[in-house]
Design a protein around this motif. Structure first.
Motif, PDB file in Angstrom:
ATOM      1  N   ARG A  44      -8.974   0.860 -18.009  1.00  0.00           N
ATOM      2  CA  ARG A  44      -7.731   0.610 -17.832  1.00  0.00           C
ATOM      3  C   ARG A  44      -7.369  -0.689 -18.603  1.00  0.00           C
ATOM      4  O   ARG A  44      -6.363  -1.159 -19.173  1.00  0.00           O
ATOM      5  N   VAL A  69      -9.885  -7.946  -6.843  1.00  0.00           N
ATOM      6  CA  VAL A  69      -9.672  -8.947  -6.047  1.00  0.00           C
ATOM      7  C   VAL A  69     -10.007  -9.031  -4.542  1.00  0.00           C
ATOM      8  O   VAL A  69      -9.854 -10.155  -4.037  1.00  0.00           O
ATOM      9  N   SER A 145       5.694  -9.440  -4.575  1.00  0.00           N
ATOM     10  CA  SER A 145       5.764  -8.824  -3.037  1.00  0.00           C
ATOM     11  C   SER A 145       6.506  -7.460  -3.200  1.00  0.00           C
ATOM     12  O   SER A 145       6.179  -6.628  -4.193  1.00  0.00           O
ATOM     13  N   ILE A 192      11.239   0.214  -9.165  1.00  0.00           N
ATOM     14  CA  ILE A 192      11.204   0.029 -10.542  1.00  0.00           C
ATOM     15  C   ILE A 192      10.622   1.312 -11.123  1.00  0.00           C
ATOM     16  O   ILE A 192       9.650   1.919 -10.775  1.00  0.00           O
ATOM     17  N   THR A 195       6.823   3.835 -12.848  1.00  0.00           N
ATOM     18  CA  THR A 195       5.717   2.906 -12.313  1.00  0.00           C
ATOM     19  C   THR A 195       4.895   3.754 -10.988  1.00  0.00           C
ATOM     20  O   THR A 195       5.427   4.861 -10.485  1.00  0.00           O
TER      21      THR A 195
HETATM   22  P1  NAP Z   1       0.339   0.023 -10.489  1.00  0.00           P
HETATM   23  O1  NAP Z   1       0.651   0.256 -11.903  1.00  0.00           O
HETATM   24  O2  NAP Z   1      -0.398   0.628  -9.409  1.00  0.00           O
HETATM   25  O3  NAP Z   1      -0.349  -1.534 -10.443  1.00  0.00           O
HETATM   26  C1  NAP Z   1      -1.417  -2.126  -9.939  1.00  0.00           C
HETATM   27  C2  NAP Z   1      -2.214  -2.816 -10.726  1.00  0.00           C
HETATM   28  O4  NAP Z   1      -3.380  -3.394  -9.559  1.00  0.00           O
HETATM   29  C3  NAP Z   1      -3.201  -2.070 -11.452  1.00  0.00           C
HETATM   30  O5  NAP Z   1      -3.358  -2.852 -12.746  1.00  0.00           O
HETATM   31  C4  NAP Z   1      -4.665  -1.745 -10.720  1.00  0.00           C
HETATM   32  O6  NAP Z   1      -5.456  -1.480 -11.578  1.00  0.00           O
HETATM   33  C5  NAP Z   1      -4.422  -3.231 -10.043  1.00  0.00           C
HETATM   34  N1  NAP Z   1      -5.366  -3.072  -8.786  1.00  0.00           N
HETATM   35  C6  NAP Z   1      -5.085  -2.345  -8.005  1.00  0.00           C
HETATM   36  N2  NAP Z   1      -6.148  -2.545  -6.727  1.00  0.00           N
HETATM   37  C7  NAP Z   1      -6.838  -3.579  -7.197  1.00  0.00           C
HETATM   38  C8  NAP Z   1      -8.013  -4.437  -6.813  1.00  0.00           C
HETATM   39  N3  NAP Z   1      -8.455  -4.203  -5.610  1.00  0.00           N
HETATM   40  N4  NAP Z   1      -8.345  -5.483  -7.587  1.00  0.00           N
HETATM   41  C9  NAP Z   1      -7.817  -5.712  -8.717  1.00  0.00           C
HETATM   42  N5  NAP Z   1      -6.799  -4.982  -9.147  1.00  0.00           N
HETATM   43  C10 NAP Z   1      -6.246  -4.027  -8.624  1.00  0.00           C
HETATM   44  O7  NAP Z   1       1.661  -0.576  -9.569  1.00  0.00           O
HETATM   45  P2  NAP Z   1       3.061  -1.023  -9.684  1.00  0.00           P
HETATM   46  O8  NAP Z   1       3.883  -0.158  -9.124  1.00  0.00           O
HETATM   47  O9  NAP Z   1       3.266  -1.748 -11.066  1.00  0.00           O
HETATM   48  O10 NAP Z   1       2.891  -2.526  -8.701  1.00  0.00           O
HETATM   49  C11 NAP Z   1       2.428  -3.454  -9.219  1.00  0.00           C
HETATM   50  C12 NAP Z   1       2.948  -4.724  -8.068  1.00  0.00           C
HETATM   51  O11 NAP Z   1       4.472  -4.592  -7.669  1.00  0.00           O
HETATM   52  C13 NAP Z   1       2.451  -4.374  -6.766  1.00  0.00           C
HETATM   53  O12 NAP Z   1       1.977  -5.570  -6.442  1.00  0.00           O
HETATM   54  C14 NAP Z   1       3.368  -3.509  -5.933  1.00  0.00           C
HETATM   55  O13 NAP Z   1       3.048  -3.867  -4.563  1.00  0.00           O
HETATM   56  C15 NAP Z   1       4.567  -4.258  -6.620  1.00  0.00           C
HETATM   57  N6  NAP Z   1       5.792  -3.510  -6.345  1.00  0.00           N
HETATM   58  C16 NAP Z   1       6.075  -2.466  -6.953  1.00  0.00           C
HETATM   59  C17 NAP Z   1       7.289  -1.612  -6.781  1.00  0.00           C
HETATM   60  C18 NAP Z   1       7.523  -0.374  -7.816  1.00  0.00           C
HETATM   61  O14 NAP Z   1       8.576   0.138  -7.754  1.00  0.00           O
HETATM   62  N7  NAP Z   1       6.522  -0.048  -8.560  1.00  0.00           N
HETATM   63  C19 NAP Z   1       8.074  -2.235  -5.949  1.00  0.00           C
HETATM   64  C20 NAP Z   1       7.854  -3.274  -5.338  1.00  0.00           C
HETATM   65  C21 NAP Z   1       6.734  -4.145  -5.494  1.00  0.00           C
HETATM   66  P3  NAP Z   1      -6.871  -0.966 -11.311  1.00  0.00           P
HETATM   67  O15 NAP Z   1      -6.575   0.402 -10.534  1.00  0.00           O
HETATM   68  O16 NAP Z   1      -7.720  -1.015 -12.533  1.00  0.00           O
HETATM   69  O17 NAP Z   1      -7.585  -1.949 -10.404  1.00  0.00           O
END
Ligand code: NAP
Ligand code: HXC
Length: 267
Positions: A44, A69, A145, A192, A195
Motif C-alpha cells: 500500500r 506505529v 483526531s 469524510i 474513506t
Molecule cells: P484509512 O484509509 O484506513 O487510513 C489509515 C492509514 O493508517 C492507512 O494508511 C493505514 O495503512 C495506516 N495504518 C493503520 N494502522 C497502522 C499502524 N498500526 N501503523 C502504521 N500505519 C497504520 O482511514 P481514513 O478513514 O482515511 O482515516 C484516516 C485518519 O482520519 C484516522 O486517524 C482516522 O481516525 C481519522 N478520521 C477519519 C474519518 C473519516 O471519515 N474517514 C473521520 C474522522 C477521523 P496500513 O493499513 O498499510 O497500515
C-alpha cells in the motif's frame, strides 16, 4: 493563502498510504514539499508513493516506509531514514488509526487495546520518536483526531477513549515543546466521503444517507476539506496557533446520539 510557502519543506505523514492522510500528503506534494509516508503494508505504501509521484513536480522527493506505529523502534527507524535523506522535519502528521463498530461488551480486551495502541500510543510513539529530527524552531505537528474525541458515541468506546487521549496529548506536547518553537494541533475530521473510516461506520447506502443527513451542512467532507486545514496549520498564517483542537466536520460534533448500528456487521 499562499501554498507556495510550503515549497521545499520536509513532511512526514504516519499512516499516509490511504484516505485522509494520503490526501494531506498529496496536498503537500502539490504545494512543492518533499514528503515521506509510513504505514504497515509495503504494497500500500508503494502504491501511494506512485500516486504521489504522479502529481509531483520535477525535483520533489517522495519516500515510503513500511512501519507499524505500535512499534516505537520501527517508526523511529523510518523517521531516522527519512531525516537522513530529507533533513529536518518541518511538518509531521500522525494519522494512523484503526476502527471497527462494536459494543463495549462485544470488544475483547485486546480489541479495545488494539485501537488505543494504534491511535493513542501510536501518536505518542510518532511524536516522541520524531522530536530529535524536528526543525527547531519552526516544526508544525498535526494529530488526526475524530469527533468521537468529544462526542460519546455508541459502539465506539475504543475510538472515543483513544481520540480523547490524542487531543489531550496534543495539548500537553504543545505546552512542553512550545519553548522550542514547535507547534502541535489536532484536526478533528467529521465524516469524510470515500474513506475507509466512513465505509466502516456507514456500510450501507441507507446508513450513508443517514450520516449525510446528520451533518448540519448536509454533506460528507472531502479530502481537501481536511488537507486545506493541514496546509493552513503549517503555514505562516497559523504561526501563533498551538494546542488547538479544530473540527473540520460540517458541524457534526454539535450533534449527539448518532446511530451507528448499521456498522455492526459480521460479528
Ligand atoms: P484509512 O484509509 O484506513 O487510513 C489509515 C492509514 O493508517 C492507512 O494508511 C493505514 O495503512 C495506516 N495504518 C493503520 N494502522 C497502522 C499502524 N498500526 N501503523 C502504521 N500505519 C497504520 O482511514 P481514513 O478513514 O482515511 O482515516 C484516516 C485518519 O482520519 C484516522 O486517524 C482516522 O481516525 C481519522 N478520521 C477519519 C474519518 C473519516 O471519515 N474517514 C473521520 C474522522 C477521523 P496500513 O493499513 O498499510 O497500515
Ligand atoms: C470486535 C474486533 C473486530 C470487530 C477486530 N476485532 N475487528 N472485535 N468487532 N469488528 C478484534 C479482534 O478480534 C482482536 O481481538 C483485536 O480486535 C485485534 O484484531 P487484529 O485483526 O488482530 O488486529 P490488527 O491486524 O492489528 O488490525 C487492527 C484493526 C484493523 C483496527 C482491527 O481493522 C485495522 O488494521 N484497521 C486499519 C484501517 C482502519 O480501521 N481504518 C479506519 C480508520 S477510521 P482478539 O481478542 O480476538 O485477539 C477511524 C475513525 C473514523 O479511526 C471516524 C469516522 C467518522
Amino acid at each position: 493563502m499562499n501554498n507556495h510557502q510550503h515549497q521545499g519543506k520536509h513532511v512526514f505523514v504516519a499512516g499516509g498510504s490511504s484516505g485522509i492522510n494520503l490526501g494531506i500528503a498529496k496536498a503537500f506534494v502539490l504545494a512543492g514539499a518533499h514528503v515521506a509516508i509510513a504505514s504497515r503494508s509495503a504494497d500500500r505504501v508503494a502504491a501511494a508513493v506512485s500516486e504521489l509521484m504522479s502529481v509531483a513536480s520535477e525535483g520533489v522527493r517522495v519516500l515510503g516506509f513500511s512501519a507499524d506505529v505500535r512499534d516505537a523502534e520501527a517508526i523511529g527507524k523510518a523517521l531516522a531514514d527519512a531525516h537522513a535523506v530529507l533533513g529536518d522535519i518541518d511538518v509531521l502528521v500522525s494519522g494512523a488509526a484503526g476502527n471497527f463498530v462494536a459494543p463495549a461488551l462485544g470488544m475483547s480486551p485486546n480489541g479495545f487495546a488494539t485501537v488505543v495502541d494504534i491511535d493513542l500510543k501510536g501518536t505518542f510513539n510518532v511524536m516522541r520518536q520524531a522530536h530529535v529530527y524536528l526543525r527547531k524552531p519552526g516544526a508544525s505537528l498535526i494529530s488526526i483526531s475524530a469527533s468521537q474525541s468529544y462526542t460519546p458515541t455508541k459502539y465506539q468506546a475504543h475510538v472515543c477513549a483513544a481520540k480523547a487521549g490524542v487531543d489531550m496529548l496534543t495539548r500537553v506536547l504543545a505546552l512542553e515543546w512550545g519553548e522550542q518553537g514547535i507547534r502541535i494541533n489536532s484536526i478533528v475530521p467529521g465524516p469524510i466521503g470515500d474513506t475507509e473510516g466512513i465505509r466502516r461506520l456507514a456500510p450501507t447506502p441507507e446508513a450513508m444517507q443517514r450520516m449525510n443527513d446528520t451533518v448540519p451542512l448536509k454533506r460528507l467532507g472531502k479530502l481537501t476539506d481536511v488537507s486545506d486545514m493541514a496546509l493552513f496549520l503549517c503555514s505562516a498564517q497559523a504561526s501563533y496557533v498551538t494546542g488547538a483542537v479544530i473540527p473540520v466536520d460540517g458541524g457534526i460534533s454539535l450533534v449527539g446520539g448518532r446511530d451507528l448500528s448499521a456498522g455492526l456487521v459480521g460479528r
